[in-house]
Write an enzyme that holds these catalytic residues in place. Sequence first.
Site, PDB file in Angstrom:
ATOM      1  N   LYS A 107       0.857  -1.181   0.000  1.00  0.00           N
ATOM      2  CA  LYS A 107       0.000   0.000   0.000  1.00  0.00           C
ATOM      3  C   LYS A 107       0.898   1.237   0.000  1.00  0.00           C
ATOM      4  O   LYS A 107       1.621   1.497   0.977  1.00  0.00           O
ATOM      5  CB  LYS A 107      -0.907  -0.022   1.235  1.00  0.00           C
ATOM      6  CG  LYS A 107      -1.958  -1.102   1.160  1.00  0.00           C
ATOM      7  CD  LYS A 107      -2.938  -0.832   0.024  1.00  0.00           C
ATOM      8  CE  LYS A 107      -3.594  -2.104  -0.462  1.00  0.00           C
ATOM      9  NZ  LYS A 107      -4.422  -1.902  -1.645  1.00  0.00           N
ATOM     10  N   LYS A 140     -13.106  -6.763  -8.152  1.00  0.00           N
ATOM     11  CA  LYS A 140     -13.700  -6.960  -6.828  1.00  0.00           C
ATOM     12  C   LYS A 140     -15.174  -7.300  -7.000  1.00  0.00           C
ATOM     13  O   LYS A 140     -15.921  -6.530  -7.616  1.00  0.00           O
ATOM     14  CB  LYS A 140     -13.521  -5.710  -5.972  1.00  0.00           C
ATOM     15  CG  LYS A 140     -12.051  -5.457  -5.620  1.00  0.00           C
ATOM     16  CD  LYS A 140     -11.903  -4.292  -4.666  1.00  0.00           C
ATOM     17  CE  LYS A 140     -10.544  -4.280  -3.992  1.00  0.00           C
ATOM     18  NZ  LYS A 140      -9.448  -3.842  -4.859  1.00  0.00           N
TER      19      LYS A 140
HETATM   20 MG    MG Z   1      -6.028  -2.249  -5.503  1.00  0.00          MG
END
Ligand code: MG
Length: 372
Positions: free
Chosen positions: A170, A270
Amino acid sequence: MPRDAMKITEIRAYRIELPLREGSYNWSGGNAVTSLDSTIAAVETDSGIAGYGEVCPLGPAYLPAYAAGARTGIAAVAPNLIGVDPRELSIVNQKMDQALRGHPYVKSALDIACWDILGKSSDLPLATLLGGRFGPDFPLYRAISQDKPESMARSVARYRDEGYRKFQLKVGESVERDVERIRAVRENLEDGDVLVADANGGWTQHQAIRLAAAVSDIDVYIEQPCVTYEQSLAVRRRTTRPIILDEVIDSIPALTRGISDQAMDVVNLKISRVGGLTRARQLRDLCVSSGIALTIEDTWGGDIVTAAIAHLAHSTPPEYLFSTTDFNSYVTVSFADGSPNRQNGRMSSPSLPGLGVKPRFDVLGKPVLTIK
Ligand code: MG
């Protein structure tokens, strides 16, 4: 011979908190969560077969989706599904769209639950219905929460010891700091290990172009550099690093535009962002047909989301399955039996019919919503 009709008779929703094993999960823009608020949908039928689904937004500030909205939306959509045959997934989705325009994440848990019923009533695991199980198992990635470069490198080393070979850092803070993070982690990886720097749209266009230039000698993928498609495309056109698009690929038109522009090499798909397994499968198949690899996952989730991911991932040709992840291992609470568990950085889908998982209602408690 026509099959016996089946009708949805009742829909319930449960709420469960899923605290994170690591304590918190941090990403670009100073975003952080310590616990996930997940919603489990139960769909009952007049045949005695029940199906289960789950939707778990990554807090309220990641995508236009939030946990209370999932439950409010299910209450709005569910009455339109009473009496519908849950195995007729296109009709199920049309009924949901008629009741509520947009809000795909709201529909995801219900769509997954109906797929679970289709699998159970046909005595087949979902991976079979979604195209078939490719091989015995598939690889996982581990998301590495944003932290100091040396802490992230330590975290990667620990998960590498557990068998993971793919890591998603991240990033999306400052260019200098993010370059440090990428270098600190890559130094300790081996050939064949896969490294992704995921900015979650956290860089401006000029920052992302500087970052991409600074890591041009490093074997790293860049994921969702900027918040918009157009900015990310501008970065794509000025870097040699492979590009993954995630948050902006939220529909078939967004995907076909990306394919047409050659805007990405990999799509992060997703399930709840596109509204469930029905539409996720459409996007998955379109990617495969277009030569685009996929990370198959969801915003977050526990045992049921992890099972749904596993079935969609396992039924994806391995050369196009870039990675997936085992969300149930990131959280401290288990609420269903039969959910997949990773082994040496890999996972396989349950072989029982449907999702192959059984919710534990002693853990889920009383429903927060019942529609009949
Ligand atoms: Mg991502």
